[in-house]
Structure formats: C-alpha cells, structure tokens
Design a protein around this motif. Structure first.
Motif, PDB file in Angstrom:
ATOM      1  N   ALA A 138     -59.171-127.041   1.024  1.00  0.00           N
ATOM      2  CA  ALA A 138     -57.778-127.193   0.640  1.00  0.00           C
ATOM      3  C   ALA A 138     -57.386-126.172  -0.426  1.00  0.00           C
ATOM      4  O   ALA A 138     -58.122-125.934  -1.390  1.00  0.00           O
ATOM      5  CB  ALA A 138     -57.524-128.606   0.124  1.00  0.00           C
ATOM      6  N   HIS A 155     -52.430-121.513   4.113  1.00  0.00           N
ATOM      7  CA  HIS A 155     -52.291-122.756   3.345  1.00  0.00           C
ATOM      8  C   HIS A 155     -53.096-123.837   4.038  1.00  0.00           C
ATOM      9  O   HIS A 155     -53.044-123.981   5.266  1.00  0.00           O
ATOM     10  CB  HIS A 155     -50.818-123.176   3.274  1.00  0.00           C
ATOM     11  N   ASP A 157     -54.073-128.026   3.706  1.00  0.00           N
ATOM     12  CA  ASP A 157     -53.885-129.310   3.028  1.00  0.00           C
ATOM     13  C   ASP A 157     -54.364-130.422   3.955  1.00  0.00           C
ATOM     14  O   ASP A 157     -55.057-130.164   4.949  1.00  0.00           O
ATOM     15  CB  ASP A 157     -52.430-129.509   2.596  1.00  0.00           C
ATOM     16  N   SER A 186     -46.843-127.556  -2.217  1.00  0.00           N
ATOM     17  CA  SER A 186     -46.621-128.208  -0.928  1.00  0.00           C
ATOM     18  C   SER A 186     -46.593-127.173   0.182  1.00  0.00           C
ATOM     19  O   SER A 186     -46.441-125.966  -0.070  1.00  0.00           O
ATOM     20  CB  SER A 186     -45.300-128.978  -0.936  1.00  0.00           C
ATOM     21  N   TYR A 187     -46.687-127.658   1.426  1.00  0.00           N
ATOM     22  CA  TYR A 187     -46.573-126.760   2.565  1.00  0.00           C
ATOM     23  C   TYR A 187     -45.192-126.121   2.607  1.00  0.00           C
ATOM     24  O   TYR A 187     -45.037-124.948   2.934  1.00  0.00           O
ATOM     25  CB  TYR A 187     -46.832-127.517   3.858  1.00  0.00           C
TER      26      TYR A 187
END
Length: 227
Positions: A138, A155, A157, A186-187
């Motif tokens: 992550a 990215h 997560d 955040s994305y």
C-alpha cells in the motif's frame, strides 16, 4: 508487499515513464517503450526485479491472441526503496525458462493478471475497483529512468493497484527505478494528480495469488510454458 520496488518487474511493475507526454527519452535513458501507447504494463519478455544489489523478484509477459498475461514473482519487499526493474539479459528462451530461473525466490508462489488498458477520462480518473489483490504494498509510487523524469504513477490501497502510464515497460528500456512518492490521502487525490501528468492509459490489474505444487522449477504456471 514490502516497501520498495525497482523494476529492472515485478520486472512488479515496469516496470516502469514521463511526467508529460511531450517529453521524449531514448531507451538508453532507461525509458519505457517511448512513442507507443501502452497496451500493457510490461511488454512481452522477461524482467528482473532487484533491490540493494539482490534479486527479489521478476516478471514475464506472454501474448495470447489479443490479450496479455503477466506473471509476477517476489520474495520480499525491502524496507528502503528504490526497487529496480530491468529486462532480463540474456532474455529467457521461454516463459518456462524464466520461471525455472526465478521461482525458487518465492517457493513457487506467484501472481498472475490479464490487464486491459483504460483510456484516461481526465480530469476524472476511472472509478476505483471492488477490492482485489495487489502485487505492490500500500502506498504511492512513481517509475523513472536515470534522467529522473517520472513516466508512470502508481497507487495501491485496499481496493487494489492503479497504474497511470505513458508507455509500457520494455525489455530493452534499461533499468527503471520504482520509488515511493507523494503519499496521497485517497485514490481520488491520486487520480487528480495523475491526470495532471497526462498519462496515455490507466491499468487496474486484477492479480491472482497462486502456488505451484511440487518442485517449482519443473512446474511452470498454466499459460507459462514454451511461449
């Protein structure tokens, strides 16, 4: 996935691009396959992933008709980046030959994915996935060659792994460095930033973590044989 990846891929990942579609790099600079819109994360062939001078993983891409299957292997992720992805030299004669040389790193555990590029709908990035496995750990990453110009942005997560790319990683592109970067909250925040870099395509790989029974060097994964 532990902390830093240098794609010499994967090799994870690569992989791995230019902060602007207007910047040109030569392969000697450690670029992606410049001038060609990415249709996959990595081009056909074998890759080595190293960290601190040690081989920690690898990747191989196989063309099957109109689709590309990617195999990724890792033993661990180093605590301090970068990770380097480089085209294997010499190139393995087949996916099975690549597997035989690399599978012992992870005792026959590997990740496989078939990827489909998404044309960016910037300034709004593609919607996030339903939760799926990721090869990297992550965080937020970028891929760059010796010129230090970023050409891919990643990215990761709890919903999976997202790649924004200018060009796919190429076996002849030289050593590419995957480093941590930005640490977006955040994305959505990542997507806004990535769109500003004008990527040519997005990838949301759906990795499957698998194991091979028996001596791994004698049992390549399905789809990784004489190709």
């Amino acid at each position: 996935m532990n902390r830093h990846l240098v794609l010499p891929v994967l090799s994870l990942a690569a992989a791995a691009l230019v902060a602007s579609g207007c910047h040109a790099q030569s392969p000697a600079e450690g670029s992606l396959a410049r001038g060609r819109k990415p249709t996959n994360q990595i081009d056909v062939g074998g890759y080595v992933i190293t960290a601190a001078g040690r081989t920690v993983g690898g990747a191989y891409a196989v063309q099957n008709g109109n689709s590309m299957t990617e195999f990724w292997v890792r033993s661990y992720w180093p605590k301090v980046p970068p990770i380097t992805i480089t085209g294997a030299s010499p190139q393995p004669a087949s996916c099975a030959a690549w597997w035989s040389s690399i599978c012992g790193l992870s005792n026959g555990v590997y990740y496989t994915t078939t990827v489909t590029p998404q044309t960016p709908v910037c300034p709004t990035p593609p919607e996030p996935n339903t939760p799926r496995a990721a090869f990297l750990w992550a965080g937020d990453f970028q891929i760059q060659g010796p010129s230090k110009v970023a050409s891919a942005w990643i990215h990761v997560d709890g919903t999976g792994e997202y790649w924004a790319m200018d060009e796919e990683i190429n076996v002849n592109g030289g050593a590419l460095s995957l480093t941590t970067a930005n640490n977006f909250s955040s994305y959505s925040t990542f997507g806004t930033y990535a769109c500003q870099q004008q990527p040519s395509a997005w990838f949301t790989p759906s990795y499957s973590k698998r194991t091979v029974a028996g001596p791994c060097n004698k049992n390549p994964p399905p789809g990784c044989s004489s190709q």
